[in-house]
Design an enzyme around this catalytic site. Structure first.
Site, mmCIF file in Angstrom:
data_model
loop_
_atom_site.group_PDB
_atom_site.id
_atom_site.type_symbol
_atom_site.label_atom_id
_atom_site.label_comp_id
_atom_site.label_asym_id
_atom_site.label_seq_id
_atom_site.Cartn_x
_atom_site.Cartn_y
_atom_site.Cartn_z
ATOM 1 C CB THR A 178 -28.550 0.992 9.460
ATOM 2 O OG1 THR A 178 -29.393 1.291 8.717
ATOM 3 C CG2 THR A 178 -29.159 2.125 11.199
ATOM 4 C CD GLU A 205 -27.610 1.584 -0.688
ATOM 5 O OE1 GLU A 205 -28.353 1.295 -0.086
ATOM 6 O OE2 GLU A 205 -27.698 1.696 -1.631
ATOM 7 C CB CYS A 248 -1.553 0.044 1.530
ATOM 8 S SG CYS A 248 -2.027 1.287 1.294
#
Length: 553
Positions: free
Chosen positions: A447, A524, A203
């Protein structure tokens, strides 16, 4: 007041100046003494929470840049490369519109004066998420402004996480505590440990970030050219580093004893070691997020900019949606099927339809040993990273390969974060235990009661299936969870993405990102990435903390 670190003309060591902020270090450095001090101080003042102070700093910055361009005096020197890159970063990512516009204007003026100016090689923070999806107003944008005022920059990681501001806030608090606040490890060691961890997953994004932090906190540049230049005590972490990154279930009490027991040379204290393993596990999990969201290099990092003018065929582009008409239709069907399965599972739970314990274990074993192929698309890391990796061939292997004797499954009831891990960290690093716990709680409960085109949806069963699937891949079983739900709710393309991101994130590609949840919002998908990242982090911590617990008995 935040500490803002810059280099004044002729100084070798960082000097702290004061500015408004939340106490997080904010640094501006230059590779040229000609404009580093004056310009850096103006840049630092842009982080003031006082609008008048920011306006004054912006005007001062403008005047100093114009002076350096020779518009006010004929013998002035040109702007340094680093100052030009700072302006490029501000023009691309500063959430304050007036600062962004002024930086853009100054770069344009410099170009008109004959200065070669840098340009970003990509538009937006992600190669898979269109730039137009990034927050531009509302609470999501407010958290970016807060980040800029506190940290002095808004990086691509923060911009993508800002799609979920409640999570970003607790993430930044945790990262600040790990890297900046008081603790058992020297600050430059913290960054070097993070570099070692990020290099395991190739990375370069995080390696570059922490390399800058390492140098700014007094680290020796030679350490970045290879592990052999680092102290033996840091090198002694390499075995734990590779196990945490790839196969944490292999960590045993013996690995801990070798580092902390009397007579160990070099010897770690338990508090130092806990700090180090949390840093490593945090960075490994963050690599999953970086690769899973396709983060572009920062505009002022290597690979993120060029001084070459663009050719028509190589203009920077924001990623576009890959969905064709037929894929949109198929994606809509997938959403409806998922909705139906979630409703059926909810009904079964309400009717208390229970399986036998034997059947529950059997379903876990089937899920754990399911073959989810992932293509190896990236080879060895570049030399810049390879010199920071010991045993680069050591990688993830399935916890339970078919036909082979697998390690003993960790039953969550025998060792869990809530009942065991939290209390151990709390004894050795009290503040960190609460920050980690808050982060786990926020991501578990996060949520918006929506799914794709549907509103008012209870997504608990789906979020729980994602979390438990990651723990299943890491050999952790919940006795009271029906793993048939995982197979029902997580379609194969989602499993491919999740397993790749969690287990070998450097193999994540745009193709597998776009292949799952084709009708869902990008926010999402980022939410799913957050769940995967935190579930992976907790799984790795459980194994290493269990080993520490066994040592302490």
């Amino acid at each position: 007041m935040a500490s803002l670190t810059c280099l004044d003309n002729g100084e070798d060591n960082p000097k702290k100046v004061t500015g408004s902020g939340s106490g997080v270090l904010c640094r501006f450095k230059s590779d040229s003494e000609s404009d580093s001090g004056p310009v850096a101080k103006s840049l630092a003042r842009l982080c003031s929470r006082d609008e008048g102070e920011r306006a004054s700093a912006l005007e001062e910055l403008s005047q100093k840049v114009l002076v350096r361009l020779g518009m006010d005096r004929s013998d002035s020197e040109q702007l340094s490369k680093q100052t030009l890159l700072q302006l490029l970063r501000l023009s691309n990512s500063c959430p304050l519109q007036e600062v962004r516009a002024k930086a853009t204007d100054l770069l344009r003026t410099a170009q008109e004066e004959g200065v070669e100016i840098p340009r970003a090689l990509a538009i937006g923070p992600s190669s898979v998420i269109p730039a137009k999806e990034m927050p531009v107003e509302g609470p999501n944008h407010d958290v970016l402004i807060e980040s800029f005022l506190s940290l002095g920059r808004v990086d691509h990681l923060t911009m993508v996480m800002a799609l979920h501001p409640a999570y970003l806030s607790c993430f930044l608090r945790t990262q600040q505590a790990l890297l900046e606040l008081d603790g058992p490890l020297p600050h430059h060691w913290r960054h070097y440990i993070s570099i070692m961890a990020a290099a395991r997953h190739h990375c370069s994004y995080l390696v570059q970030q922490h390399s800058a932090g390492f140098l700014e906190t007094g680290g020796e540049e030679s350490w970045l050219s290879g592990l052999q230049h680092a102290p033996a005590k840091l090198r002694s972490l390499q075995t734990l580093n590779k196990l945490l990154a790839h196969r944490p279930w292999l960590i045993t009490q013996q690995h801990i004893e070798e580092l902390v027991c009397p007579g160990a040379e070099p010897r770690w204290s338990l508090a130092e070691l806990i700090h180090a393993v949390i840093l490593m596990a945090h960075t490994h999990a963050l690599c999953s997020f970086v690769w899973g969201c396709g983060l572009n290099p920062e505009p002022d990092h290597v690979g993120g900019y060029t001084f070459q003018p663009p050719s028509p065929s190589h203009l920077p582009r924001s990623p576009a949606h890959e969905d064709g008409k037929q894929e949109l239709v198929d994606g809509a069907v997938e959403v409806e099927v998922l909705m139906q399965r979630m409703a059926e599972l909810q009904q079964q739970q309400e009717e208390e339809e229970e399986c036998s314990q034997e059947e529950m274990v059997s379903r876990f074993e089937r899920e754990r040993s399911e073959s989810i192929p992932t293509a190896v698309v990236r080879g060895a890391p570049p030399d810049l990273l390879l010199c920071l990796v010991e045993d680069p061939e050591f990688r993830y292997e399935d916890f339970a390969p078919r036909g082979e004797q697998s390690p003993t499954t960790m039953r969550a009831q025998d060792y869990s974060w809530e009942d065991h891990g939290f209390s151990l960290v709390n004894r050795l690093l009290p503040d960190m235990s609460h920050l980690l716990d808050e982060k786990f709680q926020v991501v578990s409960n996060l949520t918006y009661h929506r799914m794709a085109m549907h509103e008012g949806v209870d997504t608990y069963t789906l979020r729980k299936a994602l979390w438990n699937y990651i723990h299943c891949l890491y050999g952790i079983r919940y006795d009271d969870y029906d793993y048939g739900s995982v197979n029902s709710l997580l379609e194969r393309s989602l499993k491919v993405f999740v397993k790749t991101m969690a287990c070998y994130p450097e193999q994540t590609t745009a193709r597998i990102y776009h292949a799952f949840w084709r009708h869902f919002r990008h926010s999402e998908k980022v939410h799913a990435n957050l769940i995967v990242m935190e579930a992976r982090l907790q799984a790795a911590l459980l194994y290493v903390l269990r080993a520490v617990t066994h040592y302490m008995r």
